[in-house]
Design a protein around this motif. Structure first.
Motif: not given
Lengths: 217, 217
Positions: A195-196, A199, B110-112, B153, B180-181, B185-186, B188-190, B192
């Motif tokens: 997921p990172l 992005r 996480s995830n969603t 991030f 800048d992601l 909602t981003t 979720r990336g950092t 996870s």
């Protein structure tokens, strides 16, 4: 070496093409023999390339690359057959991406389990090493396209299998920063990095990137 | 500047200490006034430091750092109070780590979805910027302790708030590679990425590390 590449997508084509270029014999496996994409790949890549079913490829390969999409990996390995897989080393490059709910994809397994673990559990006599799943296909086989040292990870239960994968990553593809995260449960770490990664692709505007691990000297 | 630091753990102490050293007035907030750890921190850090409840700190701060543990973040912000938070900028450093099932921790969201999004949804008038949650406390306030440029991030819905956070990260802490992601909602990336971060800590034997983003030139 005789190598099986399971999957006909961009990862399979790229890995398979690189292995043939290195002088290996590569059989690309897919759901059915004479799959259109596999046949086109063989035609392009030349005499050392061949194709067949997942079972054909796995019986042929001394070493197996799982380049199938994550959602199809267990089905592909079941079709490959337990007897053909037994005792062999599988480099698992798949990621459990679920594209069914729109973009960006979510993960169909994560947090308390991983696809790497699911594969290892389903095939206990297969030596599963999760690796290369944190970068795009072109970077997998040519890390030098990105400047500096940057990281690839290995996760797996078999120390000898991981040592062999590290050698292959170095000698065949030129990887320098190879980090052993631990047993196959550490696949949760690299799979949930996706997921990172997705992005970052958006933010950087290219999949031609990777992460370098830097630490206090 | 008057700044609220919510949370008395290592992240709150480290961020708060650095902010006081930079000349800011910092009020550390916790569940109850005169919390033992907060009082000890104030004694150590000096005249520009103070402590109180989550509501006291949030009313005091023009800017708020959420350094609470992820499992307590929403409760802490509810205690801080909607009126005290309204229109302010919150740097959300929390991670949704669940230690209740043993080590390594899993993620309770996480995830969603992500904790960053949960906080933003619960307090729509708060400007939430998720940042600094991918590194250990000492690295947050002193990236130069690790050689080279490496990444931090930002995720958030408010472009001005993100621009302000980028300036603070550069001018106060010395961050150079700030990515800048996108929107909240981003997070979720950092968030996870944490399972990979935890495994890297194990593999490297130190939390004094980070990732540098390298890309094709």
């Amino acid at each position: 070496m005789k190598i099986a590449v399971l999957g006909t997508g961009m990862v399979g084509e790229t890995i398979g093409g690189k292995l043939v270029a290195l002088g290996h014999e590569v059989k690309m496996g897919s759901r059915s023999a004479n799959n259109e994409k596999a046949a086109a790949w063989v035609k392009k890549v030349g005499a050392k390339a061949s194709q067949g079913t997942f079972a054909d490829a796995t019986a042929f390969g001394e070493l197996i690359f799982n380049c199938t999409s994550g959602s199809g990996s267990l089905e592909a390995l079941n079709a490959a057959g337990k007897e053909n897989l037994k005792g062999k080393l599988l480099l698992d490059i798949s990621n459990p991406l679920d594209f069914s709910k729109g973009m960006p994809p979510t993960l169909f397994v994560s947090n308390t389990d991983s696809l790497g673990e699911q594969i290892q559990r389903a095939f206990p006599e297969l030596k599963v090493v999760k690796t290369l799943n944190t970068i795009s296909a072109n970077v997998m086989v040519d890390p030098a396209r990105i400047p500096g040292e940057h990281a690839v990870f290995v996760s797996g239960n078999d120390a000898d299998a991981k040592a062999q994968v590290k050698r292959l990553l170095t000698e065949w593809f030129g990887w320098k920063q190879i980090i052993d995260l631990g047993d196959i449960t550490t696949s949760r770490g690299t799979e949930s990095y996706l997921p990172l990664w997705l992005r970052l692709w958006g933010a950087l505007g290219t999949p031609d990137f990777n992460i370098q691990i830097v630490k206090k000297g």
